[in-house]
Design an enzyme around this catalytic site. Structure first.
Site: not given
Ligand code: GLC
Length: 619
Positions: A312, A508
């Protein structure tokens, strides 16, 4: 307060932007026998091993390390760095993307990166990843579909597959061929800001829907011109953290992890998913991104995953060591590709040193690169005829009427009717006057929720969208009067009031909440509407069940619409009876905050509305 690690690039100026079957096969996959079964879905990658090994054998260590790096689009300090560091992947989205934030701008940007990489010594193209979670939601004018919580309420995997297929077409319309979806989280605690990214609380439902989404995205042929590589996330138990804290700690034994949080991944692996994203969160105190037992023993060995793991967003920064130690821990745990913003040069140099010192075996680097190459080969990216050009036929699907019809059907099937006293619904289209009110009455941004144009989403207009107010105006007879006030005043003399309330967009951890009662502004709008002494229909736009309190008694009808997206007419199709509601709750509905966490299979719980609840229209 948005946590530093979450701080994205400044939001772009322009947008400051089957169950028993599925669960049995998913559980079977968790056994050794299952690993073999999984391989049936993974053989598209294993059969590329020989070709991948031949490319690997020609690669220098620098070229290998470059394949492990995914740089965030806006963090590139110099476009030449893509070549200099042999970068294997770039990503954008969530607010980071081209300066020209249009279909044309996105397409030119994606094609630019892929074209340069095809010209490198070994011609291993860059794969560009983006968060297309509910349509190609980064690009204005895209069809925005319901978020997963609504798709779970449809109980219709064939529809979920169609939604994913349409999404894939709109992603490929921009030249991009990798999406960080589906999310197969199983949210246990509604305090969490990512509940809406989950299909539901029943692992079997999540498995069924997650597999359907993978099939829709990747298509029958991963090398097809409308196929998009799936990325199943977040591994594992991202929705099982203590208190529902985003990126928190899931304090559960392995049996619970396997029973609740792994079936979605097992089904997605069998469906052929090519990438998996480990979670920011921890399992019993150990960060998933550095958890060898989880990533290597369970996921790669037990479950037979043959694609590659993508971290991530800067997730290795949190592994507790200095940046070099973080890379060592995560690589040795089984991470293959690293999503990195500004420290990509440092990462490159650190890994080179780690290999030289023997802290990370060359064999681990080779395994990671082999996995990445196999996926790119399976995507047809190494074929001579591989092109990043977008066919006009594919580009025409972007925001198309056909896709909007699929989205409208998904909205219809996602709505859950919670209350309908005195047959308030369906509303006659010839009704004399409807008064519409509430923050969500005329706000497509609120309908769409987070991950829409920008990372957090935003209230207000979303190009190509139809608000609930405009959908009502399109639905009623020419003789019907439709009036509107945001605060619910002015309804006197109307035949019926529709008040649209709920949650403003978030994504988030920004959406982590301690209280899920409706905001005062919504309660005031309902109170004002009540003064008109007319039947009241509440439409709830939310990313999770909310605490209704006395709102329930004050309303004649209540519809949970979740986060339906741009196609507001899917809501009015149900309100006016063109579609009889079939949606069923995929999350039990709490009476009060004291009931949270509320589990769908807890027989002792006494929810306001149980898992699977949903009224229909009589007759
Ligand atoms: C994030 C998320 C993930 C996402 C990634 C790229 O913080 O947790 O779900 O795909 O960043 O944006």
């Amino acid at each position: 307060m948005i946590a530093r690690k979450h701080l994205r690039r400044p939001i772009h100026p322009l947008y400051c932007l089957n169950a028993p079957v599925a669960v049995l096969s998913a559980l079977a996959l968790l056994s050794l026998a299952g690993a073999a079964q999984a391989r049936s879905g993974q053989d598209k990658f294993t059969r590329e091993t020989a070709r991948a090994k031949a490319i690997l054998a020609k690669m220098t260590l620098d070229e290998k390390i470059g394949q492990l790096i995914q740089v965030e689009h806006g963090s590139l300090k110099d476009s030449k760095d893509v070549d200099k560091y042999h970068v294997g992947s770039v990503f954008g989205g969530g607010g980071s993307g081209p300066r020209d934030y249009t279909l044309k701008g996105w397409t030119e940007m994606a094609q630019g990166f892929a074209t340069t990489s095809i010209g490198t010594r070994l011609g291993v193209p860059i794969v560009y990843g983006t968060d297309a979670l509910h349509g190609n939601n980064n690009v204005p004018g895209a069809t925005i579909f319901p978020h997963n919580i609504g798709l779970g309420a449809t109980r219709d995997p064939a529809l979920v597959r169609k939604v994913a297929r349409a999404t894939a077409e709109e992603v490929r319309a921009t030249g991009i061929n990798w999406s960080f979806a589906p999310c197969v989280t199983v949210p246990q605690d509604y305090h969490w800001g990512r509940v809406y990214e989950g299909y539901g609380q029943d692992p079997a439902l999540v498995a069924q829907m997650g597999a359907a989404a993978v099939e829709g995205l990747q298509g029958n042929n991963l090398a097809g011109e409308t196929s998009v590589l799936a990325c199943v996330k977040h591994f594992a138990a991202d929705g099982g953290t203590d208190g529902g804290h985003d990126q928190g700690d899931a304090k559960i034994d392995e049996a619970t992890l396997r029973r609740v949080h792994l079936p979605g991944f097992a089904a997605a692996i069998q469906a052929g998913a090519g990438t998996i994203m480990p979670s920011f969160s921890s399992w019993n105190g150990v960060k998933c991104s550095g958890h060898k037992h989880l990533l290597t023993d369970i996921l790669k060995k037990d479950m037979g995953f043959e694609g590659f793991l993508i971290s991530d967003w800067n997730a290795i920064d949190e592994l507790g060591g200095d940046y070099k130690k973080d890379a060592e821990i995560s690589l040795n745990a089984g991470m293959d590709m690293f999503m990195i913003t500004d420290k990509y040069q440092q990462f490159f140099d650190n890994v080179k040193a780690l290999v030289a010192e023997g802290a990370v075996p060359q064999s681990r680097i080779d395994d990671a690169v082999l996995r990445i190459l196999r996926v790119k080969l399976a995507m047809g990216m190494m074929e001579k005829k591989y092109t990043v050009a977008v066919s006009p036929a594919v580009q025409k699907t972007f925001g198309s009427a056909a896709h909007r019809q699929i989205a409208r059907q998904a909205v219809r099937e996602s709505l859950v009717l919670l209350k309908n006293d005195r047959q308030t619904l369906p509303i006659a289209k010839t009704i004399k006057r409807i008064h519409v009110c509430g923050r969500g009455g005329d706000d497509v941004g609120m309908q769409c929720g987070g991950w829409t144009i920008t990372w957090q989403g935003q209230m207000g207009d979303v190009p190509g969208g139809t608000s609930i107010l405009n959908a009502i105006k399109k639905s009623v007879s020419p003789a019907t009067a439709v009036t509107y006030s945001k605060d619910g005043t002015g309804a006197e003399g109307a035949s019926l009031g529709i008040v649209v309330v709920g949650e403003i967009p978030y994504a988030e951890g920004v959406g982590d909440r301690t209280d899920l009662a409706l905001p005062q502004e919504d309660r005031d709008a309902i109170a004002n509407l009540k003064k008109a002494n007319i039947p009241i229909v509440v439409v709830l736009l939310s990313g999770r069940p909310m605490i209704l309190g006395d709102i329930l008694a004050q309303s004649d009808a209540v519809v949970a619409a979740w986060l339906p997206g741009t196609e507001g007419q899917g809501v009015t199709d149900v309100l006016f009876g063109d579609y009889k509601p079939t949606g069923k709750l995929s999350f039990p509905w709490p009476r009060a905050m004291s009931q949270i966490p509320l589990h769908y299979d807890d027989k002792a719980a006494d929810p306001l509305f149980p898992y699977g609840f949903g009224l229909g229209y009589h007759g």
